[in-house]
Design a protein around this motif. Structure first.
Motif, short mmCIF file in Angstrom:
data_model
loop_
_atom_site.label_atom_id
_atom_site.label_comp_id
_atom_site.label_asym_id
_atom_site.label_seq_id
_atom_site.Cartn_x
_atom_site.Cartn_y
_atom_site.Cartn_z
N PRO A 2 0.78 -1.22 0.00
CA PRO A 2 0.00 0.00 0.00
C PRO A 2 0.81 1.28 0.00
CG PRO A 2 0.07 -0.88 2.19
CD PRO A 2 0.81 -1.85 1.33
N LYS A 57 0.08 3.94 -2.44
CA LYS A 57 -1.10 4.79 -2.30
C LYS A 57 -0.79 6.11 -1.63
CE LYS A 57 -4.97 1.81 -2.51
NZ LYS A 57 -6.24 1.56 -1.88
N MET A 58 0.42 6.20 -1.16
CA MET A 58 0.75 7.40 -0.40
C MET A 58 1.14 8.56 -1.29
SD MET A 58 0.34 6.71 2.65
CE MET A 58 1.25 8.12 3.24
N ALA A 60 -0.39 10.56 -3.35
CA ALA A 60 -1.18 11.79 -3.31
C ALA A 60 -0.93 12.55 -2.02
CB ALA A 60 -2.65 11.46 -3.42
N ARG A 61 -0.55 11.82 -1.02
CA ARG A 61 -0.32 12.47 0.26
C ARG A 61 0.73 13.56 0.11
NH1 ARG A 61 1.91 9.55 5.65
NH2 ARG A 61 1.30 11.14 7.11
N MET A 62 1.66 13.28 -0.75
CA MET A 62 2.73 14.25 -0.94
C MET A 62 2.15 15.58 -1.40
SD MET A 62 5.26 12.70 0.02
CE MET A 62 4.04 12.09 1.15
N LEU A 103 -0.96 16.51 -1.06
CA LEU A 103 -1.81 17.06 -0.02
C LEU A 103 -0.98 17.78 1.01
CD1 LEU A 103 -4.26 14.05 0.41
CD2 LEU A 103 -4.65 16.20 -0.82
N PRO A 144 8.73 7.71 -5.08
CA PRO A 144 9.52 7.08 -6.12
C PRO A 144 8.76 6.08 -6.97
CG PRO A 144 10.75 7.17 -4.09
CD PRO A 144 9.36 7.62 -3.78
N VAL A 175 11.97 13.31 -2.01
CA VAL A 175 11.27 12.09 -2.41
C VAL A 175 11.75 10.89 -1.61
CG1 VAL A 175 10.67 10.62 -4.36
CG2 VAL A 175 10.93 13.07 -4.68
N GLU A 176 13.04 10.85 -1.37
CA GLU A 176 13.54 9.72 -0.59
C GLU A 176 12.98 9.73 0.82
OE1 GLU A 176 17.77 9.46 -0.79
OE2 GLU A 176 17.66 8.03 -2.44
N VAL A 181 10.18 10.89 1.75
CA VAL A 181 8.80 10.46 1.64
C VAL A 181 8.72 8.95 1.50
CG1 VAL A 181 6.78 10.51 0.15
CG2 VAL A 181 7.97 12.62 0.72
N ALA A 182 9.60 8.42 0.67
CA ALA A 182 9.59 6.98 0.45
C ALA A 182 9.84 6.22 1.75
CB ALA A 182 10.66 6.60 -0.58
N GLU A 185 9.19 7.25 4.73
CA GLU A 185 8.00 7.37 5.58
C GLU A 185 6.90 6.40 5.13
OE1 GLU A 185 4.47 10.54 6.66
OE2 GLU A 185 6.17 11.16 5.43
N MET A 186 6.76 6.29 3.84
CA MET A 186 5.71 5.42 3.32
C MET A 186 6.03 3.96 3.59
SD MET A 186 4.54 7.31 -0.13
CE MET A 186 6.16 7.18 -0.83
N GLU A 187 7.27 3.62 3.44
CA GLU A 187 7.67 2.26 3.76
C GLU A 187 7.37 1.94 5.21
OE1 GLU A 187 10.86 -0.02 1.43
OE2 GLU A 187 11.80 1.79 2.21
N LEU A 234 5.04 3.26 7.09
CA LEU A 234 3.60 3.07 7.26
C LEU A 234 3.16 1.68 6.79
CD1 LEU A 234 2.04 6.48 6.23
CD2 LEU A 234 1.88 5.37 8.45
N ALA A 235 3.67 1.30 5.65
CA ALA A 235 3.29 -0.02 5.11
C ALA A 235 3.77 -1.13 6.03
CB ALA A 235 3.88 -0.20 3.71
N LEU A 292 -4.25 1.30 2.66
CA LEU A 292 -4.11 2.71 2.96
C LEU A 292 -4.58 3.55 1.78
CD1 LEU A 292 -0.58 2.69 4.59
CD2 LEU A 292 -2.69 3.40 5.70
N GLU A 293 -5.23 4.64 2.12
CA GLU A 293 -5.63 5.57 1.08
C GLU A 293 -4.46 6.47 0.71
OE1 GLU A 293 -8.39 5.92 -0.58
OE2 GLU A 293 -9.62 4.43 0.45
N ASP A 294 -4.71 7.33 -0.24
CA ASP A 294 -3.65 8.22 -0.70
C ASP A 294 -3.12 9.12 0.40
OD1 ASP A 294 -4.03 7.12 -3.10
OD2 ASP A 294 -5.18 8.78 -3.93
N ASP A 295 -3.96 9.46 1.33
CA ASP A 295 -3.52 10.39 2.36
C ASP A 295 -2.98 9.66 3.59
OD1 ASP A 295 -5.78 9.26 3.31
OD2 ASP A 295 -6.85 11.13 3.73
N GLY A 296 -2.73 8.38 3.46
CA GLY A 296 -2.13 7.64 4.56
C GLY A 296 -3.15 7.16 5.58
N GLN A 300 5.02 -6.18 2.42
CA GLN A 300 5.97 -6.00 3.52
C GLN A 300 5.57 -6.77 4.77
OE1 GLN A 300 7.89 -2.32 4.19
NE2 GLN A 300 6.93 -1.36 2.44
#
Lengths: 1052, 153
Positions: A17, A20-21, A23-25, A27, A35, B31-32, B34-35, B37-39, B41-42, B77-81, B144
């Motif tokens: 998932p 899916k994040m 768009a959060r960027m 927002l 990436p 971007v890194e 962010v990546a 952070e997203m990892e 969360l996942a 997860l949605e786009d906004d986490g 993950q």
């Protein structure tokens, strides 16, 4: 020249998932995407598409790209996704733009491919772009090499003699074309949620590319425009289905398939599915799910788009060489020195010729080493960034060159370049599909078989000096290998004098130096991705897989071996009887030259044993006849032996292959790669039940255990639904029109490395002829008695009887004809229930019927409702109440509308049921009907705070106005003398929320005169009211004299 | 004059070199980060079963208990986490008394194994009485954590 590995991120680890994040960027006000968003094909798909484009280009016959240049093209096509360059891989041809979302606007792929300034300055803050671009282009050629992979850079480098740099840049450009063959990249869809098409395509790498004409256009722009328009206008991406900003694609028509509605489009290749309607949304009732996320749709996408990517890619390569005026110094034509050709320059015919060519070979190897070392230096000695052949072929290679070796990697100069025209397979293939170990003692040397039994092609870390190829001699006599050769698509090693394999012994070829080796191939290397190893009975370069001098060969593709890790080897699959399969499996603990699993099995085999092939009857009987219920197909019933098949067969699955009007083919092995189907004509397609629904296959996969089918993947997903095998009868259907069928049975053989294979066990050559009429099947048997169970609480009568059985039909397919008070209903299973009311009598007959309309005997019985004591018996009606059960659509917490009735009894009475006439004049949703009794509040209204009793009937659907609905209270209640009570009839809930607005449920009312003592009917809410005026109570309604049709009393 | 010219030229060169390196990683770092952070969360998303059916069962049980907050956690997860959209929808369904209806639909769901587009994709279908697909439940594996998530239903 230095080509440093670009700063990269492990995109492969990022999966939803986290995708899916993205768009959060935005927002959060962050400028750029995460990436993984925007990445199109997987790197392996890019690799595959590039290889296919090169093959396609080479097959045009005008020029050829050598293997090592191809590797650089692949490297470039893979690396283009690094360092966030993917943000510029979009090109929307309709609006002539790159990726645009929120405040971000990327360069279009079309611009990115040709804008050197943009590539050199990418990654810098905009303010500095012009400065950094100027500096990098003016002062730093190294920087240009690292960041500039434009079309112009490729042309310039090639003209400057830098072929490697040119191919690397051209590979980057190819990547862009592959990306814009992805609809999301031409429809401005950043695919936050990842792309179904891209996920699907990463498992579609082994496609056989169809032969098409090369697309020749006059400019790079034309290629971009052409491919982008095709991708944009003929396909959807996940998030752009039906978007108004794109008028295309248009659906030609809709088709109902497997319960779904599909939008279908037609093109020159036939029909394909554009999208499907996947049903409603359980949570958001006003949404419909429209999707491309199904193989039915995506396969059509992939077939077309991947072909375009390959054809256009080849066209771009063609354009590239035309723009550099056809100068391709290291590319001999096929007829002048390719692998297909056996001319002296390319393929030494004898020792003398080889000696003559030796100088060229040495020179080529040195050139290769120098080039690779330079690349290695530039890549900071990171071997993972290099084409695998280069890494392996250089790192451990000394300047020594074997006398007998031709190194095909050494193709950096015109001489000694070989272009193998060997299709890359997706599995390991033995030249003979099965080679059972017959007694070889009587065979001449040329007839002896030697197997490639194990090899290691991808070691942990650098491969140099760690790879090996193991051979095994299964014969009872030694085999002299001198005069033979071991070959790959990149090189050849001739066996030396004295190279002999003893009987039932191994021979170890080490690619590098090893004291354990029987022969060292110091300059040899095996590709890390895919390649073919040939054991050849002479030293000539083989020209095709069909070369009769190939003793054995192994084609591997790492992607086919799920779970493969560097350091593992691939080991030949050998069965317990010594049969050598085509396939290899992963060996986590390589055993070069030792008695590993394969060796142990081979060594223990009696070479004189049979392979197990026999001719014998397989079943007790087989019937092949027209389906009496569907004239377009035939039924095949097979009565299995007990135990089924032969006891010495392995337990797992059998594959039954049926042939129409011909004898079975004698193909020894079938596997996943050929869809468990022999490569032959005459196969019949069977339709049979699996875990969910039916499947149509040319191989009927029959489990031999209850857990042999299911949904957990692999064979199980395609296996016959074991639970439907009854009385030993396997039933399936055939639509082919044939006179007779024959069959062959395969036994489960092996699973691993992403493959499952089956081995031929029995051929049944008996002809089973088609019959017009169904066999004379016996009728079903039904024994026992009917039972009647009265559910007073729910006013239900539950009628039941024992299950019927049938000796020669499937019991699950039996149905029951049940006659209830003269009306017949057909039931799929035993048991039935009906609503009953006081005074009802129910007469029942039940009998079973098989699918050939044979009936069992009938069971009969009768039941009567216990006679009640009635307190109210008002059985007149001349109208209906208002609709009950409705809700204010703007007030989700409001109670539903109720029908109300007051009663005042002249004497105290105990009651436990109320009968009403209720029907549903509109809306087909079953409702939970509730009847409650309240005290009066003293103002001639119900006192909802004082509930006397209540009961609910679940999921009633009454469409007949004459139906009597019986409400029974769990415990009887006593209603006082001369005391007013209110009955409230409402809907507690529906099976579908829409019914709250759309159902029209009413109960019968008699308005002519006031029947009850001071009774009044009315309409209103049935509890506390939360919403203004909507929830008021209207009493009387429709008139002061109205009374319900009602029977009230006490059950005996 | 010559000294000034050379001085200016040197300063321009120094500034340019500084500008080049100072501006290098602006995008990359963002971007890194962010990546990462997203990892994270996942990796923390452990709600669900190791089989698609198990996740559906857990989801239905949460609905039966009217624990909408828990039920929403079984979604991707949605786009906004967050799973905000699904949680809002479930809240609405609870207020309308439709949770039981959803549970009933889920209990009618059957695997549709041939509809998976890749490993890690799994679908269930709910058929209407006339054999049409009334609903499709799309599941996806969190690579993950190894748990199956509901993508849509």
């Amino acid at each position: 020249m230095k080509y440093k590995l670009m700063r990269s991120f492990d995109f492969g680890r990022l999966r939803r998932p986290s995708l899916k994040m993205t768009a959060r960027m935005f927002l959060l006000g962050v400028l750029f995407l995460m990436p993984a968003a925007g990445l199109a094909y997987e790197t392996s798909t890019h690799q595959h598409l590039t290889e296919a484009a090169v093959d396609f280009f080479n097959n045009q016959g005008e020029q050829n790209i050598t293997i090592d240049l191809e590797e650089l093209l692949i490297q470039g096509s893979v690396e283009e996704d690094s360092s966030f360059r993917f943000l510029n891989h979009f090109f929307d041809p309709i609006y002539n733009r790159g990726l645009e979302i929120a405040s971000f606007s990327g360069a279009s792929a079309k611009q990115w491919a040709q804008d050197e300034g943009a590539q050199l300055s990418f990654g810098h803050k905009p303010f500095f772009n012009k400065i950094t671009s100027f500096i990098s282009s003016t002062f730093s050629s190294d920087l240009d090499d690292e960041l500039n992979f434009t079309w112009q850079a490729a042309l310039r480098r090639y003209k400057d003699g830098d072929e490697e740099g040119a191919m690397l840049a051209l590979g980057h450009v190819l990547h862009l074309f592959q990306d814009i063959s992805v609809p999301a990249h031409t429809r401005n869809d950043s695919h936050f949620y990842s792309s179904p098409y891209e996920n699907f395509s990463k498992y579609k790498q082994a496609r056989e590319w169809p032969v098409n004409d090369l697309v020749r256009l006059s400019s790079l722009d034309d290629y971009f425009d052409g491919l982008a328009e095709y991708s944009n206008s003929n396909f959807y991406s996940r998030d752009t289905i039906g978007l108004g900003k794109y008028s295309l694609p248009e659906t030609d028509y809709f088709e109902l398939k497997d319960g779904y509605y599909y939008g279908v489009k037609n093109d020159e290749f036939g029909n394909y599915y554009l999208f499907r309607k996947s049903g409603g949304n359980m949570v958001f009732a006003n949404r419909n799910n429209v999707s491309i996320d199904t193989p039915v749709v995506l396969q059509g996408y992939w077939d077309r788009l991947s072909d375009k990517a390959v054809i256009y890619g080849a066209g771009i390569i063609d354009l590239f060489f035309k723009e550099v005026e056809g100068a391709l110094p290291v590319i001999p034509s096929v007829s002048e020195g390719s692998y297909k050709d056996s001319s002296a320059a390319a393929t030494p015919q004898n020792d003398e010729e080889e000696e003559n060519n030796r100088a060229d070979v040495v020179e080529n190897v040195l050139a290769l080493i120098n080039r690779a070392n330079k690349i290695l230096d530039g890549m900071e000695k990171d071997p993972s960034a290099l084409p695998q052949d280069d890494t392996e072929g250089v790192g451990g290679v000394s300047l020594e060159v074997d006398d007998d070796s031709d190194n095909y990697n050494a193709n950096n100069s015109p001489a000694g370049t070989f272009i193998p025209i060997i299709p890359a397979g997706d599995s390991v293939i033995l030249n003979d599909s099965e080679e059972s170990l017959e007694d070889p003692s009587l065979l001449a040397q040329d007839d002896l078989v030697v197997f490639i039994t194990e090899f290691l092609f991808d070691a942990e870390g650098a491969d140099t000096g760690k790879e090996f190829i193991e051979l095994y001699n299964p014969n009872d006599q030694e085999v002299d290998l001198y005069g033979w050769s071991i070959q790959t698509t990149g090189g050849k090693k001739n066996f030396e004098e004295g190279n002999v394999i003893g009987p039932k012994s191994f021979f170890l070829i080490w690619l590098g130096a090893s004291s354990n080796a029987d022969m060292e191939w110091k300059s040899g290397s095996l590709k890390n991705s895919m390649d073919t190893i040939y054991l050849v009975r002479n030293t000539e370069v083989i020209d095709s897989d069909g070369d009769p001098d190939i003793v054995d060969m192994a084609t591997y593709n790492k992607d086919d071996f799920i779970g493969f890790e560097p350091g593992y080897s691939l080991e030949r699959i050998v069965s317990s009887d010594g049969t050598v399969a085509d396939e290899f499996k992963i060996q986590t603990q390589p055993s070069p030259g030792a008695l590993g699993n394969v060796g142990t099995l081979l060594a223990s085999v009696d070479p004189g044993s049979e392979s197990g092939m026999t001719e014998q009857p397989l079943f007790q009987w087989l019937n092949f006849y027209r389906d009496p219920n569907n004239s377009q197909r035939s039924i095949v019933d097979i009565k299995l032996n007990n135990p089924a098949f032969s006891a010495d067969w392995s337990e797992a699955w059998k594959v039954l292959i049926f042939y129409g009007d011909c004898q079975p083919a004698n193909q020894d092995f079938i596997s996943t790669s050929d869809d468990w189907t022999p490569a032959t004509d005459g196969l019949l397609t069977t339709t049979y039940p699996i875990y969910v629904g039916n499947t149509k296959r040319q191989s009927l996969i029959l489990p031999t255990a209850p857990d042999g089918y299911g949904s957990s993947g692999g064979i199980k997903n395609q296996a016959y639904n074991y639970s439907l095998i009854e009385d030993g009868i396997v039933r399936f259907y055939i639509e082919d029109d044939v006179e007779y069928l024959t069959m062959a049975v395969y036994d489960f053989y092996q699973s691993g490395g992403g493959q499952q294979s089956f081995r031929l066990k029995v051929i049944d050559s008996e002809k089973y002829y088609w019959q017009e009429d169904a066999p004379n099947y016996q009728p079903p048997m039904l024994t026992g008695d009917l039972s009647f169970n009265f559910d007073k609480q729910n006013s239900l009568l539950v009628i039941d009887w024992p299950d019927a059985s049938d000796a020669d039909s499937r019991d699950q397919l039996l149905v029951y004809d049940v006659k209830i008070n003269g009306e017949v209903v057909e039931l799929a299973a035993s048991g039935y229930q009906i609503n009953v009311s006081p005074g009802d009598t129910v007469a029942v007959e039940a009998r079973a019927k098989d699918e050939f309309s044979n009936y069992s005997n009938a069971l009969a019985g009768e039941w009567s409702y216990p006679e009640p004591e009635l307190v109210i018996n008002q059985d007149q009606a001349d109208g209906w109440s208002g609709n009950i059960g409705n809700k204010n659509p703007n007030c989700s917490s409001c109670p539903g509308t109720a029908s109300l009735q007051s009663v005042t009894l002249p004497q105290t009475a105990e009651i436990d049921f109320v009968n009403l006439k209720i029907w549903q004049s509109a809306g087909g949703w079953p409702a939970n009907l509730r009847l409650s009794i309240y005290d009066d509040n003293g103002s001639n209204y119900p006192d909802f705070n004082n509930l006397v009793t209540t009961t609910t009937l679940s999921l009633r659907l009454d469409s007949d106005p004459d139906d009597v609905t019986n409400f029974t209270f769990g415990n009887s209640v006593t209603l006082g003398k001369n005391r007013k009570y209110w009955l409230a009839l409402d809907v507690e809930s529906y099976s579908n929320h829409k019914a709250f607005y759309q159902s029209k449920i009413q109960n019968a009312i008699y308005g002519a005169e006031n029947v009850y003592n001071n009774g009044m009917a009315g309409m209103g809410h049935s509890g506390e009211c939360f919403s203004g005026g909507y929830c008021t109570i209207h009493v009387p309604y429709p008139s002061a004299s109205a009374d319900w049709w009602m029977r009230m009393g006490l059950t005996q | 004059m010559n000294k000034v010219f050379w001085l200016v030229l040197v300063l321009i060169i120094i500034f340019s070199v500084w500008a080049f390196f100072a501006s290098r990683d602006g995008i990359v770092d963002v971007v890194e980060n962010v990546a990462v952070e997203m990892e994270k969360l996942a990796a923390e998303d452990v709600y669900g079963g190791t089989a698609p059916e198990e996740t559906l069962r857990m989801f239905a049980e949460a609905l039966e208990a009217e624990d909408v907050e828990l039920a929403a956690k079984y979604f991707l997860l949605e786009d906004d986490g967050t799973r905000g959209d699904w949680q809002d929808g479930l809240e609405q369904a609870r207020s309308e008394g439709r949770l039981g209806e959803i549970v009933e639909l889920i209990r009618r769901a059957r695997p549709n194994v041939e509809d998976s587009t890749y490993l890690g994709d799994f679908k269930f279908i709910v058929l209407s009485e006339d054999g049409l697909v009334e609903y499709t439940i799309d599941m996806e594996l969190n690579q993950q954590t190894g748990v199956w998530k509901i993508e849509s239903l």
